[in-house]
Design a protein around this motif. Structure first.
Motif, mmCIF file in Angstrom:
data_model
loop_
_atom_site.group_PDB
_atom_site.id
_atom_site.type_symbol
_atom_site.label_atom_id
_atom_site.label_comp_id
_atom_site.label_asym_id
_atom_site.label_seq_id
_atom_site.Cartn_x
_atom_site.Cartn_y
_atom_site.Cartn_z
ATOM 1 N N MET A 1 -38.418 23.845 -29.483
ATOM 2 C CA MET A 1 -37.989 23.728 -28.101
ATOM 3 C C MET A 1 -37.929 22.251 -27.712
ATOM 4 N N ARG A 2 -36.811 21.846 -27.137
ATOM 5 C CA ARG A 2 -36.632 20.468 -26.689
ATOM 6 C C ARG A 2 -37.276 20.316 -25.320
ATOM 7 N N ARG A 3 -38.118 19.311 -25.184
ATOM 8 C CA ARG A 3 -38.791 19.060 -23.922
ATOM 9 C C ARG A 3 -38.301 17.747 -23.343
ATOM 10 N N ASP A 4 -38.156 17.727 -22.031
ATOM 11 C CA ASP A 4 -37.691 16.506 -21.384
ATOM 12 C C ASP A 4 -38.550 16.203 -20.164
ATOM 13 N N ILE A 5 -38.166 15.187 -19.447
ATOM 14 C CA ILE A 5 -38.926 14.707 -18.295
ATOM 15 C C ILE A 5 -39.100 15.791 -17.230
ATOM 16 N N PHE A 6 -38.124 16.643 -17.076
ATOM 17 C CA PHE A 6 -38.195 17.676 -16.054
ATOM 18 C C PHE A 6 -39.184 18.773 -16.437
ATOM 19 N N ASN A 7 -39.319 19.035 -17.741
ATOM 20 C CA ASN A 7 -40.377 19.935 -18.196
ATOM 21 C C ASN A 7 -41.748 19.334 -17.899
ATOM 22 N N ALA A 8 -41.843 18.032 -18.047
ATOM 23 C CA ALA A 8 -43.124 17.353 -17.842
ATOM 24 C C ALA A 8 -43.611 17.489 -16.404
ATOM 25 N N ILE A 9 -42.712 17.377 -15.446
ATOM 26 C CA ILE A 9 -43.126 17.394 -14.038
ATOM 27 C C ILE A 9 -43.063 18.785 -13.418
ATOM 28 N N ALA A 10 -42.717 19.792 -14.212
ATOM 29 C CA ALA A 10 -42.594 21.147 -13.679
ATOM 30 C C ALA A 10 -43.944 21.768 -13.323
ATOM 31 N N ASP A 11 -45.002 21.294 -13.924
ATOM 32 C CA ASP A 11 -46.325 21.884 -13.721
ATOM 33 C C ASP A 11 -47.193 20.988 -12.846
ATOM 34 N N PRO A 12 -47.901 21.554 -11.859
ATOM 35 C CA PRO A 12 -48.725 20.730 -10.967
ATOM 36 C C PRO A 12 -49.849 19.982 -11.684
ATOM 37 N N THR A 13 -50.425 20.572 -12.715
ATOM 38 C CA THR A 13 -51.479 19.878 -13.460
ATOM 39 C C THR A 13 -50.915 18.659 -14.168
ATOM 40 N N ARG A 14 -49.757 18.809 -14.774
ATOM 41 C CA ARG A 14 -49.141 17.665 -15.464
ATOM 42 C C ARG A 14 -48.760 16.577 -14.471
ATOM 43 N N ARG A 15 -48.262 16.970 -13.292
ATOM 44 C CA ARG A 15 -47.965 15.965 -12.261
ATOM 45 C C ARG A 15 -49.233 15.229 -11.845
ATOM 46 N N SER A 16 -50.342 15.946 -11.727
ATOM 47 C CA SER A 16 -51.614 15.307 -11.365
ATOM 48 C C SER A 16 -52.081 14.348 -12.457
ATOM 49 N N ILE A 17 -51.896 14.729 -13.686
ATOM 50 C CA ILE A 17 -52.266 13.833 -14.791
ATOM 51 C C ILE A 17 -51.434 12.563 -14.718
#
Length: 109
Positions: A1-17
């Protein structure tokens, strides 16, 4: 699965990190202490962010330090720019309309 910047910020925990890394790099344990989840769960989020290219993880001795990759986050700003221009134009039109309405005298009946 290709992951990009939008996948990174899709989750609130990842945004908090990501927000936690804006001022300085931090080790994984320090990041894990900020969340009400297991260290392993935080490590999975960190791995995901690393795969998306928004953080790098550097090993120093027994510690792993996470660093924010700001250049990669610029992709979000680039994607948002057309929307920012659109809303700026609409808000300027609203400001002009409000200015016109305020400059008209109020008619008393």
């Amino acid at each position: 699965m290709r992951r990009d910047i939008f996948n990174a910020i899709a989750d609130p925990t990842r945004r908090s990190i990501l927000m936690s890394l804006t001022n300085e790099s931090q080790n994984v344990n320090a990041l894990a202490d900020k969340f009400d989840m297991t260290r392993q769960a935080v490590s999975l989020h960190i791995k995901y962010l690393q795969e998306c290219g928004v953080i790098t993880v550097k090993k120093e001795g027994r510690e792993r330090y996470c660093n924010l990759e700001v250049q990669k986050l610029e992709e979000i700003g680039d994607w948002l720019e057309p929307f920012r221009k659109m809303w700026t134009g609409k808000l300027n039109q609203l400001d002009e309309l409000l200015g016109e309405l305020q400059s008209k005298p109020i008619k008393k009946t």
